[in-house]
Design an enzyme around this catalytic site. Sequence first.
Site, mmCIF file in Angstrom:
data_model
loop_
_atom_site.group_PDB
_atom_site.id
_atom_site.type_symbol
_atom_site.label_atom_id
_atom_site.label_comp_id
_atom_site.label_asym_id
_atom_site.label_seq_id
_atom_site.Cartn_x
_atom_site.Cartn_y
_atom_site.Cartn_z
ATOM 1 N N ASP A 141 -9.739 72.758 -42.627
ATOM 2 C CA ASP A 141 -10.524 72.129 -41.052
ATOM 3 C C ASP A 141 -9.923 71.773 -40.355
ATOM 4 O O ASP A 141 -9.293 70.338 -40.652
ATOM 5 C CB ASP A 141 -11.266 72.112 -41.968
ATOM 6 C CG ASP A 141 -12.364 72.042 -40.508
ATOM 7 O OD1 ASP A 141 -12.520 73.109 -39.616
ATOM 8 O OD2 ASP A 141 -13.789 71.324 -40.480
ATOM 9 N N ASP A 162 -6.864 72.911 -30.176
ATOM 10 C CA ASP A 162 -7.189 74.083 -29.437
ATOM 11 C C ASP A 162 -8.027 75.105 -30.424
ATOM 12 O O ASP A 162 -7.121 75.938 -30.601
ATOM 13 C CB ASP A 162 -5.621 74.574 -29.181
ATOM 14 C CG ASP A 162 -5.759 75.793 -28.319
ATOM 15 O OD1 ASP A 162 -6.552 75.513 -28.019
ATOM 16 O OD2 ASP A 162 -4.575 76.554 -28.542
HETATM 17 C C1 LIG Z 1 -6.996 79.557 -30.343
HETATM 18 S S1 LIG Z 1 -5.794 80.000 -31.455
HETATM 19 C C2 LIG Z 1 -3.807 78.770 -31.496
HETATM 20 C C3 LIG Z 1 -2.829 78.585 -30.722
HETATM 21 C C4 LIG Z 1 -1.896 77.618 -30.793
HETATM 22 N N1 LIG Z 1 -2.719 76.287 -31.101
HETATM 23 C C5 LIG Z 1 -0.909 78.027 -29.734
HETATM 24 O O1 LIG Z 1 -1.123 77.567 -28.785
HETATM 25 O O2 LIG Z 1 -0.607 78.817 -29.675
HETATM 26 C C6 LIG Z 1 -6.923 79.183 -32.796
HETATM 27 C C7 LIG Z 1 -6.963 79.024 -34.650
HETATM 28 O O3 LIG Z 1 -7.850 77.682 -34.833
HETATM 29 C C8 LIG Z 1 -7.892 78.766 -35.960
HETATM 30 N N2 LIG Z 1 -9.500 78.087 -36.456
HETATM 31 C C9 LIG Z 1 -9.907 78.688 -36.553
HETATM 32 N N3 LIG Z 1 -11.206 77.512 -37.189
HETATM 33 C C10 LIG Z 1 -10.285 76.854 -37.038
HETATM 34 C C11 LIG Z 1 -11.033 75.593 -38.304
HETATM 35 N N4 LIG Z 1 -11.651 74.910 -38.175
HETATM 36 N N5 LIG Z 1 -9.979 74.084 -38.500
HETATM 37 C C12 LIG Z 1 -8.655 74.381 -37.962
HETATM 38 N N6 LIG Z 1 -8.463 76.364 -37.488
HETATM 39 C C13 LIG Z 1 -9.169 76.959 -37.309
HETATM 40 C C14 LIG Z 1 -7.268 80.080 -36.085
HETATM 41 O O4 LIG Z 1 -7.661 80.846 -37.205
HETATM 42 C C15 LIG Z 1 -6.540 80.460 -34.773
HETATM 43 O O5 LIG Z 1 -5.093 80.556 -35.713
#
Ligand SMILES: C[S@@+](CC[C@H](N)C(=O)[O-])C[C@H]1O[C@@H](n2cnc3c(N)ncnc32)[C@H](O)[C@@H]1O
Length: 272
Positions: A141, A162
């Site tokens: 997380d 993000d």
């Molecule tokens: C918007 S994308 C990230 C894009 C990346 N930061 C970029 O700019 O290339 C969001 C990501 O958050 C992940 N995600 C969703 N919930 C999450 C959590 N609670 N903790 C960490 N990652 C999470 C998803 O699997 C996804 O890969």
Amino acid sequence: MRGAEHSGYRHSRHAGNAADVHKHAVLAWIMNRLGSAGGPLCILDTHAGDGLYRLEAGRRHLISRLREDRHRSPALEPYRRVLDAWARSAGEETYPGSPLLLRTLMGADDSLLLADTHPDAIDALRHRFDDDPRVTLLDGDGWAALEAWRTDGCMRGLALVDPPYDSDTDYRLAGEAMIGAAARRGPGVCLCLWYPLAEGPHQAMLDTLNGALAGRSLHAELRFPPSATGGMRGSGLFIVHPPDGLDAAIPEIGSRLARISHRSDTGWRARG
Ligand SMILES: C[S@@+](CC[C@H](N)C(=O)[O-])C[C@H]1O[C@@H](n2cnc3c(N)ncnc32)[C@H](O)[C@@H]1O
């Protein structure tokens, strides 16, 4: 901590769109500025994604226009240099997400912690980063990672927050996490939150953030027509402890991107 809950969101269908470009251009500027200040930098990407994406044809066009822009806006240069280096080494059909962009701009003494909950994202990140001793992967997380993040031993820090915003919960969590992280960090640690301009859910989060962090933050938005990103009205960044000069660079980045993508409807708001 393998197997934390994941939402099912995949970033591949958004990669390289106007919102991604806005976020990554500002991120590259911040990295460039923090990197030139000297001393090790601790970096955290709380929602890292896969790191690398295949670019759709329309988005390939936007990226090549940006790379070929003769105006050479100084504020866009750090991002343009990353895109150029990427295209030269890997070709023009793929796009580097935030983990690869951060790694391209980090120094030998910097460290990068990447968190994601999706097993496919973690597998992709492992494949791309396993051999880099500066990079640590967290299969878990991102909100918890931000809370536990240690920046001891670093002169400065940078966290990119993000989340996918695939449920309204992310707006609440983002507001709480940014306020909590800002309370634990001094001005040497920059916290950068991206959010979509949607029909309404982002506004309550912004009101909370502006109420708690006015005077220590900068807030900027780039608006574009709904067709650009499937209904999203724009891209927003809320940045706590912005490095010196970002208040001038951010509008320059926005207006140049609007020119490059032929979007005239930019609306900027800055605070802090
Ligand atoms: C918007 S994308 C990230 C894009 C990346 N930061 C970029 O700019 O290339 C969001 C990501 O958050 C992940 N995600 C969703 N919930 C999450 C959590 N609670 N903790 C960490 N990652 C999470 C998803 O699997 C996804 O890969």
